[in-house]
Design an enzyme around this catalytic site. Structure first.
Site, short mmCIF file in Angstrom:
data_model
loop_
_atom_site.label_atom_id
_atom_site.label_comp_id
_atom_site.label_asym_id
_atom_site.label_seq_id
_atom_site.Cartn_x
_atom_site.Cartn_y
_atom_site.Cartn_z
N HIS A 175 6.17 8.29 0.77
CA HIS A 175 5.30 7.45 -0.04
C HIS A 175 5.01 6.10 0.58
CE1 HIS A 175 6.23 10.40 -3.17
NE2 HIS A 175 5.08 10.03 -3.69
N GLY A 176 5.90 5.61 1.40
CA GLY A 176 5.62 4.31 2.00
C GLY A 176 6.75 3.80 2.85
#
Lengths: 318, 482
Positions: free
Chosen positions: B326-327
């Site tokens: 996700h990041g």
């Protein structure tokens, strides 16, 4: 496919009819609204404003010139059309609407200032024009700014999208129910505030001061506006109101700005009253920030202004 | 181009009409139109990154073809690694380069060494995490012998760049989506109408639910140090619905648009907040990503087979990798870790597959026990989302500590209480619609209560009015940043 397209078209038409109906209900309601946002513009378009003296300007008019004091001293009926955060172009539109729907005023007090002829990207408080977008000249002005998008002008009701409070105001006003009533007296909004610290912050972030950029098109339109008032035999007084003196030192081209107004006044043979060096400008107690007078300051200034106007005898001149 | 923009409102009907009227007789032309439309759609954001998509497409098409020609294990492995390295290399560089450099420097500084490596000003290409995984599924499935390599470059390019799901999923498997590009699509009225309905529902979730919740969640998360516990809790709650409305709304719109063009995409969300345990939640949340990790990471690692140690290890790996996907921030890693911790007891006690059917499948209302387990799961999810939303781990920790304080019973404070009440009202409507529609593909897919067409149309117009009246201030889709 034919069935699908027919379904989409029929559904689209029903949706559009619904949106047109809602748009009509909300717009007509808002045109009757007595709320702070709509009261003044509704009176203008209804033709019920009908004042002898019009005070035109931004917040520098809105919070600084009291019609009550002007009326008492000058024995006239005045109204403050001040629009918070708006420069000359929207003010001009508002005046054009006034002229169209109301009898000619005897005198216009045009409040000018440093940011008066700037051209901002955004139109502050643009929703006040939402019910009037179809009126002549309104969309021509709003299109010059960020605010309404292409779709707002062309899809019914879309311009009210997301403004639940406004939609409710509009719908309820049709039934004479007003959730909010404009408490301003003849357009004047008194600010009984104490000095805030915005000037210190401004000074800290702009230690070398700022340069005022006057928009050429706005300058030209302002000239034309003054000329047209003179031609229409409407008296006009341009007023540069008091601003807190230390803040004036931060305007690097203050002289240029004042000289421009002086030149316009001279060319059109109208009066320009400059209060930038007046004693009020030197007294912090009269301001709530460097650009705006508090209630006390506004009353003091309006008295001074009214006395000055009275001394010119301008209202008795033809 | 955003789904909720004027540009897209003009783009979609034009592509739709060209697709069904101008090129409907020729499959290659239909696919070519999809490729052109997809490249325009993506290039509208930043045309420079089209080269990345094209490069990935060429590499994976070539690797796929080469894999089809050889049976030698070593060569097949090399080819697969080429695809993995190229795809994950791009993803790693654009998404994680700065994260690794900064942490590398911090680690050296911690041990007293001073090293200087500059981080780069890198723009993250929108959707890179999504299309990278999609193309990887193609080469991995060919390698595994589950899929025949395609010879049709245009069909493959359309599969990689298919605009409805290009930038934020669902992450489609080549085995499911690619074959749909080999056959001519026939217009199906019911499918198209269903697509329109799902688009409307997706827009409602995004514009009304997510965007209104976003305003309040942003206000709370940006000022969390000064707020009382009840406001902090509500801020986390609003973010919980923001991310659901935002992402599942996008998926609904993507699936709906695909149906208009005759395609079926996989379901990406299945009412996750009605889950009774965290295992069920993960079967219902971002299904295309969860199943991707299951099939291409968890099962190859051994899955839930093997020793207790390997089960635990695999669970942690899959959740942490999922978080990191996700990041590039430790907050996402902790979010993944926290979910692994939630999941582990269920796995170890073999209770992770207790709740397969949707809650109250044959009843209108849940039992008291179900309500309790649903609330507990929801509360655990809300806490985990705080890490997902916070700026840093420290921020998340102070936020959570702030919730567990005596001010939890105080009145919540929002700068605009009207917005707060409005959001609560909208959430109630939303939850009711979701609850009664939970047996369908999406909440309004069946609408059994609406017996006549007129009733259904009245409901659609009601939704459109809600969309207009309660539209929140437009926000970007959260998952674009992933």
């Amino acid at each position: 496919m034919k069935k699908f397209i027919t379904t989409v078209i029929v559904f689209g038409i029903i949706s559009l009819i619904t949106l047109y109906t809602l748009d009509y209900l909300v717009s007509t309601g808002l045109r009757k609204s007595k709320s702070d946002t709509y009261n003044t513009i509704n009176k203008i378009v209804d033709g019920t404003l009908n004042a002898d003296i019009i005070i035109n300007g931004s917040s520098k008019a809105l919070v600084q010139v009291s019609p009550k004091i002007l009326d008492t001293i000058l024995n006239q009926n005045s109204y403050n059309l001040g629009m918070d955060g708006n420069e000359f172009i929207p003010q001009l539109l508002q005046y054009e609407l006034y002229k169209k729907y109301n009898p000619k005023p005897k005198l216009i007090i045009q409040i000018v200032g440093n940011d008066f002829l700037q051209k901002k990207e955004e139109l502050i408080g643009y929703m006040r024009f939402a019910p009037y977008l179809k009126l002549n000249g309104v969309s021509a002005m709003t299109e010059q700014y960020k605010g309404f998008s292409f779709i707002d002008y062309h899809l019914p009701f879309y311009r009210y999208s997301g403004y639940f409070g406004l939609i409710m105001d509009g719908l309820l006003s049709n039934f004479g129910i007003h959730r909010q009533i404009d408490l301003k007296y003849k357009g004047y909004q008194e600010k009984d505030y104490i000095w805030d610290n915005s000037f210190d912050k401004f000074k800290a972030s702009n230690p070398n001061g700022i340069q005022i950029k006057m928009n050429n098109s706005s300058k030209e339109k302002f000239n034309q506006y003054i000329e047209s008032l003179v031609q229409d035999n409407i008296h006009i007084i341009m007023v540069y109101p008091p601003t807190y003196l230390p803040s004036q030192d931060l305007i690097r081209n203050k002289k240029e700005v004042i000289n421009f107004y002086k030149a316009v006044a001279k060319n059109n043979n109208v009066l320009f009253l400059d209060y930038s060096s007046n004693f009020i400008s030197n007294e912090k107690k009269y301001f709530y920030n460097s650009q705006h007078l508090n209630k006390n300051g506004a009353e003091r200034f309006t008295k001074l202004l009214a006395e000055d106007i009275k001394s010119t005898d301008i209202l008795n001149k033809k | 181009m955003l789904f909720n923009s004027l540009d897209f409102a003009i783009f979609l009907p034009i592509v739709f009409l060209l697709y069904w009227f101008a090129v409907q007789k020729n499959l290659t032309l239909q696919n070519l139109l999809i490729v052109t439309a997809s490249y325009i759609f993506y290039g509208w954001w930043d045309w420079r990154f089209l080269s990345l998509i094209l490069f990935s497409t060429i590499i994976d098409f070539s690797v796929g073809k080469a894999l089809g020609k050889t049976t030698k294990i070593n060569k097949r492995k090399t080819l697969l690694w080429i695809s993995i390295i190229v795809n994950l290399g791009f993803l790693g560089f654009f998404k994680y380069y700065n994260f690794f450099i900064e942490n590398f420097i911090e680690a050296f500084t911690f041990f007293g060494s001073d090293i200087r490596i500059s981080s780069l000003n890198i723009i993250l290409p929108v959707g890179i995490s999504f299309y990278t995984f999609q193309t990887l599924s193609y080469t991995i499935d060919i390698y595994r012998g589950k899929l025949e390599p395609t010879k049709d470059f245009i069909a493959f390019t359309a599969f990689v760049s298919f605009f409805p799901q290009l930038v934020a999923g669902p992450i489609e498997r080549a085995t499911l989506l690619l074959p749909q590009f080999y056959v001519k699509r026939k217009f199906d009225y019911n499918k198209a109408i269903d697509g329109m309905r799902q688009i409307l529902w997706g827009l409602f979730k995004k514009v009304v639910i997510a965007d209104n919740c976003a305003l309040l969640a942003n206000e709370v998360f940006n000022n969390s140090h000064d707020l009382n516990a009840s406001t902090l809790f509500l801020g986390a709650l609003f973010f919980t619905f923001q991310i659901y409305g935002d992402f599942s709304g996008y998926s609904d719109i993507a699936i709906g648009i695909s149906r208009l063009f005759g395609f079926n995409l996989m379901k990406n969300f299945a009412f996750p907040y009605f889950s009774r345990d965290i295992a069920e939640f993960w079967r219902r949340w971002h299904i295309s990503l969860s199943t991707w990790f299951r099939d291409y990471l968890y099962i190859p690692l051994g899955g839930s087979r093997g020793s207790l140690g390997s089960k635990v290890r695999n669970t942690f790996i899959i959740f942490i990798v999922s978080g990191f996907w996700h990041g590039a921030n430790w907050t996402f890693v902790i979010w993944g870790l926290l979910n692994a911790l939630y999941f582990l007891p269920l796995l170890l006690t073999k209770n992770n597959r207790n709740n397969i059917e949707i809650i109250g499948f044959d009843r209108s209302w849940p039992s008291f026990k179900e309500v309790l387990s649903m609330f507990l799961t929801f509360f655990m999810t809300v806490l985990a989302w705080i890490f997902f939303r916070a700026e840093s781990v420290r921020h998340a920790m102070s936020y959570i500590l702030g919730i567990f304080s005596e001010t939890i019973i105080d009145k919540p404070i929002f700068s605009n209480m009207m917005s707060f009440y409005k959001a609560i009202g909208l959430l109630l409507i939303f939850i009711i619609i979701e609850w009664f529609g939970r047996r369908g593909e999406y909440a309004i897919s069946e609408m059994k209560w609406a017996k006549t067409k007129t009733l259904r149309w009245v409901f659609y117009i009601f939704l459109i009015l809600l969309l207009l009246v309660f539209a929140g201030k437009s926000q970007d889709f959260i998952y674009f940043q992933f």
